[in-house]
Design a protein around this motif. Sequence first.
Motif, PDB file in Angstrom:
ATOM      1  N   UNK A   9     -52.473   1.125 -27.605  1.00  0.00           N
ATOM      2  CA  UNK A   9     -53.376   0.213 -28.308  1.00  0.00           C
ATOM      3  C   UNK A   9     -54.091  -0.577 -27.208  1.00  0.00           C
ATOM      4  N   UNK A  10     -55.069  -1.374 -27.596  1.00  0.00           N
ATOM      5  CA  UNK A  10     -55.757  -2.185 -26.589  1.00  0.00           C
ATOM      6  C   UNK A  10     -54.748  -3.134 -25.920  1.00  0.00           C
ATOM      7  N   UNK A  11     -53.712  -3.524 -26.671  1.00  0.00           N
ATOM      8  CA  UNK A  11     -52.713  -4.440 -26.095  1.00  0.00           C
ATOM      9  C   UNK A  11     -51.862  -3.757 -25.027  1.00  0.00           C
ATOM     10  N   UNK A  12     -51.469  -2.489 -25.277  1.00  0.00           N
ATOM     11  CA  UNK A  12     -50.644  -1.819 -24.256  1.00  0.00           C
ATOM     12  C   UNK A  12     -51.485  -1.493 -23.012  1.00  0.00           C
ATOM     13  N   UNK A  13     -52.781  -1.247 -23.222  1.00  0.00           N
ATOM     14  CA  UNK A  13     -53.650  -1.015 -22.052  1.00  0.00           C
ATOM     15  C   UNK A  13     -53.794  -2.299 -21.241  1.00  0.00           C
ATOM     16  N   UNK A  14     -53.916  -3.417 -21.945  1.00  0.00           N
ATOM     17  CA  UNK A  14     -54.020  -4.701 -21.227  1.00  0.00           C
ATOM     18  C   UNK A  14     -52.701  -5.037 -20.531  1.00  0.00           C
ATOM     19  N   UNK A  15     -51.590  -4.622 -21.157  1.00  0.00           N
ATOM     20  CA  UNK A  15     -50.276  -4.833 -20.541  1.00  0.00           C
ATOM     21  C   UNK A  15     -50.159  -4.013 -19.251  1.00  0.00           C
ATOM     22  N   UNK A  16     -50.751  -2.814 -19.239  1.00  0.00           N
ATOM     23  CA  UNK A  16     -50.722  -1.996 -18.021  1.00  0.00           C
ATOM     24  C   UNK A  16     -51.406  -2.734 -16.876  1.00  0.00           C
ATOM     25  N   UNK A  17     -52.504  -3.415 -17.182  1.00  0.00           N
ATOM     26  CA  UNK A  17     -53.172  -4.183 -16.121  1.00  0.00           C
ATOM     27  C   UNK A  17     -52.229  -5.265 -15.595  1.00  0.00           C
ATOM     28  N   UNK A 115     -60.921   4.800 -31.309  1.00  0.00           N
ATOM     29  CA  UNK A 115     -60.230   3.512 -31.168  1.00  0.00           C
ATOM     30  C   UNK A 115     -61.132   2.430 -30.595  1.00  0.00           C
ATOM     31  N   UNK A 116     -62.226   2.823 -29.948  1.00  0.00           N
ATOM     32  CA  UNK A 116     -63.101   1.849 -29.293  1.00  0.00           C
ATOM     33  C   UNK A 116     -64.443   2.508 -29.032  1.00  0.00           C
ATOM     34  N   UNK A 117     -65.434   1.681 -28.730  1.00  0.00           N
ATOM     35  CA  UNK A 117     -66.733   2.239 -28.314  1.00  0.00           C
ATOM     36  C   UNK A 117     -67.140   1.598 -26.987  1.00  0.00           C
ATOM     37  N   UNK A 118     -67.976   2.323 -26.250  1.00  0.00           N
ATOM     38  CA  UNK A 118     -68.490   1.834 -24.968  1.00  0.00           C
ATOM     39  C   UNK A 118     -70.008   1.757 -25.054  1.00  0.00           C
ATOM     40  N   UNK A 119     -70.572   0.714 -24.448  1.00  0.00           N
ATOM     41  CA  UNK A 119     -72.035   0.642 -24.353  1.00  0.00           C
ATOM     42  C   UNK A 119     -72.439   0.125 -22.983  1.00  0.00           C
ATOM     43  N   UNK A 120     -73.597   0.591 -22.519  1.00  0.00           N
ATOM     44  CA  UNK A 120     -74.061   0.280 -21.172  1.00  0.00           C
ATOM     45  C   UNK A 120     -74.851  -1.018 -21.155  1.00  0.00           C
ATOM     46  N   UNK A 121     -74.712  -1.765 -20.056  1.00  0.00           N
ATOM     47  CA  UNK A 121     -75.544  -2.956 -19.863  1.00  0.00           C
ATOM     48  C   UNK A 121     -74.726  -4.201 -19.611  1.00  0.00           C
ATOM     49  N   UNK A 135     -67.637  -7.420 -35.874  1.00  0.00           N
ATOM     50  CA  UNK A 135     -67.350  -6.415 -36.903  1.00  0.00           C
ATOM     51  C   UNK A 135     -65.930  -5.857 -36.744  1.00  0.00           C
ATOM     52  N   UNK A 136     -65.175  -6.379 -35.783  1.00  0.00           N
ATOM     53  CA  UNK A 136     -63.775  -5.962 -35.621  1.00  0.00           C
ATOM     54  C   UNK A 136     -63.607  -4.719 -34.767  1.00  0.00           C
ATOM     55  N   UNK A 137     -64.621  -4.393 -33.956  1.00  0.00           N
ATOM     56  CA  UNK A 137     -64.583  -3.162 -33.154  1.00  0.00           C
ATOM     57  C   UNK A 137     -64.148  -3.483 -31.719  1.00  0.00           C
ATOM     58  N   UNK A 138     -63.292  -2.622 -31.158  1.00  0.00           N
ATOM     59  CA  UNK A 138     -62.876  -2.781 -29.765  1.00  0.00           C
ATOM     60  C   UNK A 138     -64.003  -2.268 -28.870  1.00  0.00           C
ATOM     61  N   UNK A 139     -64.388  -3.080 -27.870  1.00  0.00           N
ATOM     62  CA  UNK A 139     -65.586  -2.764 -27.078  1.00  0.00           C
ATOM     63  C   UNK A 139     -65.263  -2.670 -25.587  1.00  0.00           C
ATOM     64  N   UNK A 180     -65.913 -11.408 -24.885  1.00  0.00           N
ATOM     65  CA  UNK A 180     -64.711 -10.972 -25.603  1.00  0.00           C
ATOM     66  C   UNK A 180     -64.465  -9.485 -25.557  1.00  0.00           C
ATOM     67  N   UNK A 181     -65.313  -8.734 -24.822  1.00  0.00           N
ATOM     68  CA  UNK A 181     -65.058  -7.291 -24.688  1.00  0.00           C
ATOM     69  C   UNK A 181     -63.653  -7.096 -24.123  1.00  0.00           C
ATOM     70  N   UNK A 182     -63.008  -6.022 -24.583  1.00  0.00           N
ATOM     71  CA  UNK A 182     -61.602  -5.835 -24.202  1.00  0.00           C
ATOM     72  C   UNK A 182     -61.420  -4.976 -22.968  1.00  0.00           C
ATOM     73  N   UNK A 183     -62.461  -4.243 -22.544  1.00  0.00           N
ATOM     74  CA  UNK A 183     -62.370  -3.351 -21.380  1.00  0.00           C
ATOM     75  C   UNK A 183     -63.723  -3.361 -20.666  1.00  0.00           C
TER      76      UNK A 183
END
Length: 287
Positions: A9-17, A115-121, A135-139, A180-183
């Motif tokens: 999940x985004x939380x376990x990825x953040x935990x890896x950091x 699980x998430x979307x990526x956008x450039x910029x 909208x509740x989307x992981x970014x 607030x982007x998560x990654x």
Amino acid sequence: MTMEKKKHSIHTLQEMKRSGEKIAWLTAYDFPTAQFAEAAGLDMLLVGDSLGMCVYGYEGTVPVTMDQCIVHSEAVRRAAPNTFVMGDMPFLSYQISDEEAVRNAGRFLKEAGVDAVKLEGGKRIVPRIRALLDAGIVVCGHIGLTPQSSGQLGGHKAQGRTIESARLLIEDALAIEETGAQLLLLEAVPPEVAGFIAKKLHIPVLSIGAGPLCDGQLLIVSDLIGQFQAFTPKFVKRYCDVATTITEAMKAYVADVRTGRFPADEHCYHMLKDEAGRFPELEKEFE
Ligand code: KIV
């Protein structure tokens, strides 16, 4: 007994950091490759708009459409149910308005189950990131070399190599985290700058061509396996050469067909035992 892989999940990825464990990330565009990736233990998969070059043979990513991204994301999701899958927002799917950005990012979630979307910029894309987060989307943000705007960058060039452009990059990274982007993904950035950003930010900062000091690495699968032929960026490490393996296999097939070595008896569906003895009678009927 093989243990089923546990999906991040985004939380376990953040935990890896936080724990200093590096995140292994790869692109995938199709079902079989994503199956291999899940079996290989990748933490994350990106259905990148690089599929324009790697799958469709376009010169860049700009022509890629939302529909193409959805079809490929669905296939990857089906093949890798226990891997964190990210959709990549193609050119013009988010540049026009917050509404279009949310609708298109929402398609990735609703139709492809990512699980998430990526956008450039960087800073200029902050309102879009905020709209997606609302909208509740992981970014995942993406700065440095941003291929969709490579025209403005003067080509596919490394970014942040001067003090002034490094400063702009750091400002972009800070703005993206603050929104607030998560990654965050850094592409083609000097390791000094990328390392500083990874240390400064609390969210995972991933690298594609941004050196070893980030929290994880991304590679394009077609580069990693030696499938993409047009060019090879400096940051690529090639782990095998499927282009040669596949071409050699196809040449051997052509030779086998021409010489009659293929198909052999083991490739044939013979008639059932009792029926085969009666076949000459049937043959006569048609003479
Ligand atoms: O589309 C893609 O694969 C990407 C990487 C180049 C970062 O965005």
